[in-house]
Scaffold this motif. Structure first.
Motif, PDB file in Angstrom:
ATOM      1  N   GLN A  34       0.829  -1.210   0.000  1.00  0.00           N
ATOM      2  CA  GLN A  34       0.000   0.000   0.000  1.00  0.00           C
ATOM      3  C   GLN A  34       0.863   1.260   0.000  1.00  0.00           C
ATOM      4  O   GLN A  34       0.547   2.238  -0.694  1.00  0.00           O
ATOM      5  CB  GLN A  34      -0.943  -0.010   1.202  1.00  0.00           C
ATOM      6  N   ASP A  35       1.950   1.236   0.759  1.00  0.00           N
ATOM      7  CA  ASP A  35       2.866   2.386   0.777  1.00  0.00           C
ATOM      8  C   ASP A  35       3.473   2.607  -0.608  1.00  0.00           C
ATOM      9  O   ASP A  35       3.600   3.753  -1.061  1.00  0.00           O
ATOM     10  CB  ASP A  35       3.980   2.171   1.805  1.00  0.00           C
ATOM     11  N   TRP A  36       3.851   1.512  -1.282  1.00  0.00           N
ATOM     12  CA  TRP A  36       4.418   1.635  -2.626  1.00  0.00           C
ATOM     13  C   TRP A  36       3.402   2.202  -3.608  1.00  0.00           C
ATOM     14  O   TRP A  36       3.728   3.032  -4.443  1.00  0.00           O
ATOM     15  CB  TRP A  36       4.905   0.268  -3.123  1.00  0.00           C
ATOM     16  N   LEU A  37       2.154   1.743  -3.501  1.00  0.00           N
ATOM     17  CA  LEU A  37       1.095   2.237  -4.374  1.00  0.00           C
ATOM     18  C   LEU A  37       0.860   3.732  -4.150  1.00  0.00           C
ATOM     19  O   LEU A  37       0.748   4.515  -5.107  1.00  0.00           O
ATOM     20  CB  LEU A  37      -0.193   1.453  -4.135  1.00  0.00           C
ATOM     21  N   LYS A  38       0.797   4.146  -2.897  1.00  0.00           N
ATOM     22  CA  LYS A  38       0.571   5.559  -2.577  1.00  0.00           C
ATOM     23  C   LYS A  38       1.724   6.436  -3.048  1.00  0.00           C
ATOM     24  O   LYS A  38       1.527   7.605  -3.407  1.00  0.00           O
ATOM     25  CB  LYS A  38       0.369   5.725  -1.069  1.00  0.00           C
ATOM     26  N   ALA A  39       2.937   5.866  -3.044  1.00  0.00           N
ATOM     27  CA  ALA A  39       4.119   6.622  -3.462  1.00  0.00           C
ATOM     28  C   ALA A  39       4.335   6.583  -4.974  1.00  0.00           C
ATOM     29  O   ALA A  39       5.279   7.197  -5.483  1.00  0.00           O
ATOM     30  CB  ALA A  39       5.354   6.086  -2.745  1.00  0.00           C
ATOM     31  N   GLY A  40       3.477   5.854  -5.672  1.00  0.00           N
ATOM     32  CA  GLY A  40       3.595   5.806  -7.128  1.00  0.00           C
ATOM     33  C   GLY A  40       4.610   4.825  -7.656  1.00  0.00           C
ATOM     34  O   GLY A  40       5.077   4.931  -8.792  1.00  0.00           O
ATOM     35  N   HIS A  41       4.959   3.824  -6.847  1.00  0.00           N
ATOM     36  CA  HIS A  41       5.958   2.839  -7.268  1.00  0.00           C
ATOM     37  C   HIS A  41       5.355   1.675  -8.062  1.00  0.00           C
ATOM     38  O   HIS A  41       6.086   0.799  -8.506  1.00  0.00           O
ATOM     39  CB  HIS A  41       6.695   2.267  -6.047  1.00  0.00           C
ATOM     40  N   VAL A  42       4.019   1.663  -8.182  1.00  0.00           N
ATOM     41  CA  VAL A  42       3.351   0.568  -8.887  1.00  0.00           C
ATOM     42  C   VAL A  42       2.597   1.134 -10.094  1.00  0.00           C
ATOM     43  O   VAL A  42       1.836   2.098  -9.967  1.00  0.00           O
ATOM     44  CB  VAL A  42       2.359  -0.177  -7.966  1.00  0.00           C
ATOM     45  N   GLU A  43       2.834   0.524 -11.270  1.00  0.00           N
ATOM     46  CA  GLU A  43       2.158   0.961 -12.486  1.00  0.00           C
ATOM     47  C   GLU A  43       1.322  -0.179 -13.057  1.00  0.00           C
ATOM     48  O   GLU A  43       1.770  -1.335 -13.089  1.00  0.00           O
ATOM     49  CB  GLU A  43       3.181   1.407 -13.533  1.00  0.00           C
ATOM     50  N   VAL A  44       0.127   0.158 -13.497  1.00  0.00           N
ATOM     51  CA  VAL A  44      -0.751  -0.796 -14.164  1.00  0.00           C
ATOM     52  C   VAL A  44      -0.947  -0.315 -15.599  1.00  0.00           C
ATOM     53  O   VAL A  44      -1.505   0.757 -15.827  1.00  0.00           O
ATOM     54  CB  VAL A  44      -2.119  -0.899 -13.448  1.00  0.00           C
ATOM     55  N   ASP A  45      -0.434  -1.105 -16.530  1.00  0.00           N
ATOM     56  CA  ASP A  45      -0.478  -0.716 -17.947  1.00  0.00           C
ATOM     57  C   ASP A  45       0.085   0.687 -18.155  1.00  0.00           C
ATOM     58  O   ASP A  45      -0.454   1.505 -18.905  1.00  0.00           O
ATOM     59  CB  ASP A  45      -1.907  -0.795 -18.487  1.00  0.00           C
ATOM     60  N   GLY A  46       1.153   0.978 -17.412  1.00  0.00           N
ATOM     61  CA  GLY A  46       1.849   2.243 -17.589  1.00  0.00           C
ATOM     62  C   GLY A  46       1.311   3.410 -16.798  1.00  0.00           C
ATOM     63  O   GLY A  46       1.858   4.516 -16.862  1.00  0.00           O
ATOM     64  N   ARG A  47       0.255   3.211 -15.995  1.00  0.00           N
ATOM     65  CA  ARG A  47      -0.286   4.324 -15.222  1.00  0.00           C
ATOM     66  C   ARG A  47      -0.310   3.974 -13.727  1.00  0.00           C
ATOM     67  O   ARG A  47      -0.447   2.818 -13.354  1.00  0.00           O
ATOM     68  CB  ARG A  47      -1.684   4.698 -15.702  1.00  0.00           C
TER      69      ARG A  47
END
Length: 307
Positions: A34-47
């Motif tokens: 969740q921390d990675w997602l909030k920090a923008g470290h996870v991309e789904v189809d480039g977004r």
């Protein structure tokens, strides 16, 4: 952003929240994901997406895993109950509530912080976060722990654990009245796919685990048992006793909640034996039950006498 590595996966057929799904794929906690997602470290189809993003099963997911930040582990003047110490090893009677080594959320007040103040010569095999630590016991488990003061001792003690030649006996108070005197639980332990903070008996991504137990006393609704570890998996005794229907009293993770006025599970590492890494002498130590467990057992005895 400093990136240690990039992990990419095609999430074919995946459904549900992305944070939960990702935590099930690797040895990551859901809060970490969740921390990675909030920090923008996870991309789904480039977004970039939020932790509650619902997956459709057609995504290409890329996780940019941040470089680990090295914690500064400082010595702290915390009292230690030293049972034995020489130039190679220290045996500590760890109190309930103390974390063994620093980690996210526990960078101070740990056994390692106390050890660094107590002595400067600890083995470096496990790095700066876990100097001298050969094995662990849970935060709310009390009792005996062996610590290596140099690499020779660390390698010897670690090998003894691997060879199953050490002696480790625990005393536990469990729910229910176990009908037989002796038992062996042989069931593989792995991470719970539905909760990454819990372990469970499972055939998937598990490790062999064996616990032997012996009944010491029975009371109405409870049993005191001695558990002998043949393996040392995370939460092994807690998971195994729950698996056979006798969860530990006071255990907030694996047992009924609020059945006793205890902070955490009634589990104590009472006996520790090992061969001295330098002399070869067999050393054996005992630690009495902590006051909290002694009190709860005395209350059970009192109720039995009154009934």
């Amino acid at each position: 952003m400093n990136e240690q590595q990039v992990w990419t996966v095609e999430a074919k057929g995946a459904t549900g929240r992305i944070d939960k799904w990702l935590a099930e794929q690797q040895e990551w906690s859901r809060s970490q994901v969740q921390d990675w997602l909030k920090a923008g470290h996870v991309e789904v189809d480039g977004r970039i997406v939020k932790p509650n993003y619902k997956m459709t099963g057609t995504e290409s997911i890329t996780v940019h895993i941040p470089e680990a930040v090295e914690l500064e582990i400082l010595p702290e003047d915390i009292p230690l109950d030293v049972v034995y110490e020489d130039s190679d090893v220290i045996v500590i009677n760890k109190p309930k509530g103390m974390v063994v080594h620093p980690a996210a959320g526990h960078v101070s007040g740990t056994l390692v912080n106390a050890l660094l103040h107590h002595c400067q010569d600890l083995s470096g095999i496990n790095g700066v976060k876990r100097p001298g630590i050969v094995h662990r016991i849970d935060k709310d488990t009390s009792g005996l722990l062996m610590v290596a003061k140099n690499d020779l001792a660390h390698e010897s003690l670690a090998q003894q654990l691997k060879d199953k030649t050490t002696e480790r006996l625990y005393i536990a108070l469990v729910h229910g009245e176990i009908p037989h005197e002796l038992g062996t639980i042989e069931a593989p332990v792995g991470r719970d796919k539905n909760d990454r903070q819990r372990m469970t008996v499972t055939d998937k991504n598990s490790k062999a685990a064996v616990t032997h137990f012996r009944v010491l006393d029975r009371y109405e609704g409870f049993t005191v048992v001695e558990c002998k570890l043949e393996t040392g998996r995370t939460h092994q005794i807690r998971v195994h006793m729950r698996y056979i229907g006798f969860p530990l009293a006071g255990d907030p993770k694996y047992g009924p909640r609020k059945t006793m006025k205890m902070n955490g599970q009634a589990l104590h590492a009472a006996v520790l034996g090992f061969e001295h890494p330098r002399t070869g002498e067999w050393l054996s130590f005992e630690a009495p039950l902590p006051e909290e467990m002694t009190f709860e057992i005395s209350q059970l005895k009192k109720l039995e006498l009154e009934s």
